[in-house]
Scaffold this active site. Structure first.
Site, PDB file in Angstrom:
ATOM      1  N   ARG A  44       0.685  -1.180  -0.074  1.00  0.00           N
ATOM      2  CA  ARG A  44      -0.101   0.015  -0.132  1.00  0.00           C
ATOM      3  C   ARG A  44       0.810   1.086  -0.192  1.00  0.00           C
ATOM      4  NH1 ARG A  44      -4.954   0.185   4.223  1.00  0.00           N
ATOM      5  NH2 ARG A  44      -3.319  -1.562   4.771  1.00  0.00           N
ATOM      6  N   LYS A 154      -1.099 -20.176   4.554  1.00  0.00           N
ATOM      7  CA  LYS A 154      -1.993 -21.058   5.645  1.00  0.00           C
ATOM      8  C   LYS A 154      -2.151 -19.769   6.612  1.00  0.00           C
ATOM      9  CE  LYS A 154       0.039 -21.481   9.089  1.00  0.00           C
ATOM     10  NZ  LYS A 154       0.992 -20.559   9.880  1.00  0.00           N
ATOM     11  N   HIS A 184       4.573 -24.163   5.040  1.00  0.00           N
ATOM     12  CA  HIS A 184       6.135 -24.359   4.837  1.00  0.00           C
ATOM     13  C   HIS A 184       6.773 -25.598   5.697  1.00  0.00           C
ATOM     14  CE1 HIS A 184       6.446 -22.126   8.711  1.00  0.00           C
ATOM     15  NE2 HIS A 184       7.774 -22.630   8.633  1.00  0.00           N
ATOM     16  N   LYS A 188      10.388 -28.789   4.788  1.00  0.00           N
ATOM     17  CA  LYS A 188      11.624 -28.725   5.805  1.00  0.00           C
ATOM     18  C   LYS A 188      12.363 -30.298   5.385  1.00  0.00           C
ATOM     19  CE  LYS A 188       9.971 -26.050   9.475  1.00  0.00           C
ATOM     20  NZ  LYS A 188      10.937 -24.877   9.684  1.00  0.00           N
ATOM     21  N   ASP A 241      -2.920 -21.211  13.818  1.00  0.00           N
ATOM     22  CA  ASP A 241      -1.847 -20.883  13.259  1.00  0.00           C
ATOM     23  C   ASP A 241      -0.918 -21.917  13.226  1.00  0.00           C
ATOM     24  OD1 ASP A 241       0.378 -19.282  12.181  1.00  0.00           O
ATOM     25  OD2 ASP A 241       1.131 -18.943  14.460  1.00  0.00           O
ATOM     26  N   HIS A 246       0.530 -27.017  10.549  1.00  0.00           N
ATOM     27  CA  HIS A 246       1.848 -27.754  10.706  1.00  0.00           C
ATOM     28  C   HIS A 246       1.956 -28.914  11.642  1.00  0.00           C
ATOM     29  CE1 HIS A 246       3.305 -24.143   9.002  1.00  0.00           C
ATOM     30  NE2 HIS A 246       3.634 -23.332  10.537  1.00  0.00           N
ATOM     31  N   LYS A 336       3.544 -20.500  22.155  1.00  0.00           N
ATOM     32  CA  LYS A 336       4.700 -19.290  21.779  1.00  0.00           C
ATOM     33  C   LYS A 336       5.225 -19.029  23.373  1.00  0.00           C
ATOM     34  CE  LYS A 336       3.459 -18.032  17.700  1.00  0.00           C
ATOM     35  NZ  LYS A 336       4.596 -18.371  16.765  1.00  0.00           N
TER      36      LYS A 336
END
Ligand code: BG6
Length: 474
Positions: A44, A154, A184, A188, A241, A246, A336
């Site tokens: 933007r 994702k 992703h 790996k 997430d 994953h 996290k």
């Protein structure tokens, strides 16, 4: 390949900075890009090509791989980077993009091969593809020779219903074989090695089932918080997430049947069957099988609601209801701001029928395990009991270990590098098919429904998560 352009939406965002530009640079320095290529970033902000190149240079400098290169090596790469100001909701920006792409191809009758990378919030996808279509940049009925592909990040949707709607919207503008749903983790090296480990070694596969395995643990732990992605996390949360994609993809790789062959669809068929077989949680088992947490201080992060109930941690006991896995718990934990950053899969085997070498409960301590560390180390270890030296006949657990970095020193491909290359060449094995996306949402939707609005439990930063999480191990 003739002309080729990668168009990145969200080119000034976190993902582009940390992963995409370093990976595109890798494609360049490994000679994986044709001579006539362009990378077009859109965003933007009103930036000149030069100003945008400076932001890309900074991103490369901060990246562990590309950071070691000098200006001279990076300069020819930067010259091929361009910027188009584009507000996602305004058609005009897409016409500017069209002109930029046409400038690049320079020949009528030949379309530039186009790879779109949508590094933006999934909710924006329908708008972007509709506007691409309106500007003559869609995937169907191309007026000229060349291919067009689209990589979407994702999480694909936020639940089953929205994932279906999203798929329908993208499907109006691109054919299924042009859509690459990325996770992703599947790029790996250590994740791809799960299949090789299982299906190229005669000694493990006969034991890889409910008769010999007592549990599987999958842990995706990070010792950092949400970084500057407060807005994203408020919208998404850890279940969407990490678990929906994953974690369930790791589970599918561990649990899948051998594929008929190594074609993309044979492999994806088997993964999809696993996801379909995962027992859906119900309110009756939610109390003992699911714990959600939120790290202390999350609500003070930038762009986070001070009363947020978004989860940054999940510990979940799954069962896979099929012949191979009936009754074997799969313990999945992700979070996290935990004590360490480590992704690991631990396969624990059953104890021998009699234990001669210690107290009757000592098997848990020495039970055989295959421990696959996906990152930061890249190892596979086999744990077994052995006699501790000395007079007494007592066992201690020891490990036989394979380390990728010792056996294969030097650089491998990073996950995004490999997956970008796969998308360019059209290899779809490590991209998620829509049926898998939908089964994974069914699993996550059932969890959310089973929790019935239960709040995440607070946990201290750099801990193991909420203390109650140990309850899922039964
Ligand atoms: C991303 C998640 O998909 O994966 C992040 O959105 C997470 O929250 C990241 O930190 C982890 O990936 P990696 O490969 O950096 O460990």
């Amino acid at each position: 390949m003739e002309n080729f352009s990668i168009v990145i939406f969200g080119a000034t965002g976190d993902l582009a900075r940390r992963k995409l530009f370093p990976s595109v640079f890798d494609l360049f320095r490994y000679g994986h890009l044709p001579e006539e290529y362009r990378v077009i970033g859109t965003g933007r902000r009103d930036l000149s090509h030069e100003a945008f190149r400076r932001t890309v240079l900074e991103a490369l400098r901060a990246s562990p791989g590309a950071g070691g290169f000098d200006e001279e090596a990076i300069a020819p790469f930067l010259r091929r980077i361009f910027y188009v100001r584009l507000d996602i909701s305004e058609p005009e920006g897409y016409h500017r993009l069209h002109r930029e792409i046409m400038d690049a191809s320079g020949q009528s009758g030949v379309c530039t091969h186009l790879l779109y990378y949508l590094a933006v919030s999934p909710g924006l996808l329908p708008l972007i593809v509709r506007n691409l279509q309106a500007a003559g940049l869609g995937g169907k009925n191309l007026p000229c020779r060349g291919w067009r592909k689209i990589i979407v990040e994702k999480p694909f949707g936020r639940d089953l219903e929205s994932a279906r709607a999203l798929n329908a919207a993208v499907g109006e503008v691109f054919n299924e074989d042009q859509i690459f749903r990325i996770d992703h983790y599947l790029g790996k090296e250590t994740v791809q090695n799960i299949l090789v480990f299982r299906f190229s070694n005669g000694i493990f596969e006969p034991l890889w089932n409910r008769h010999y395995i007592s549990s599987v643990q999958i842990t995706i732990a990070e010792d950092f918080g949400i970084r500057d992605r407060g807005a994203f996390y408020e919208e998404v949360g850890l279940l969407r997430d990490i678990i929906q994609n994953h974690a369930l993809q790791l589970l599918a790789s561990v649990a899948m049947e051998p594929p008929v062959d190594l074609s993309a669809d044979s492999v994806r068929d088997e993964k999809s069957k696993v996801l379909r077989s995962i027992r859906r949680h119900t309110p009756a088992d939610a109390g003992t099988a699911i714990v959600l947490g939120q790290y202390e201080g999350y609500r003070e992060e930038k762009d986070v609601d001070p009363r947020s109930e978004v989860e940054t941690f999940a510990a979940i006991r799954f069962f896979v209801d099929n012949w191979r896995w009936q009754g074997v718990p799969f313990y999945v934990k992700a979070g996290k701001n935990l004590g360490e950053t480590r992704t690991r899969i631990v396969i624990t085997f059953k104890c021998p029928p009699q234990n001669f070498f210690g107290p009757s409960d000592s098997c848990g301590y020495t039970a055989n395990q295959v421990v696959m560390t996906i990152q930061p180390e890249e190892t596979i270890a086999l744990r077994f009991g052995t006699k501790r030296p000395g007079e007494a006949v007592e066992t201690d657990p020891v490990y036989m270990k394979f380390d990728y970095r010792d056996s294969f020193p030097g650089e491998g491909l990073t996950a995004y590098h490999r997956l970008l290359l796969d998308a360019i060449t059209g290899d779809r094995m490590n991209f998620i098919r829509q049926d898998s996306v939908e089964h994974a949402w069914e699993v996550v939707d059932a969890i959310r429904h089973a929790l019935d609005g239960r709040h995440p439990e607070p946990y201290p930063i750099h801990s193991d998560g909420p203390a109650s999480a140990s309850g899922i191990y039964g």
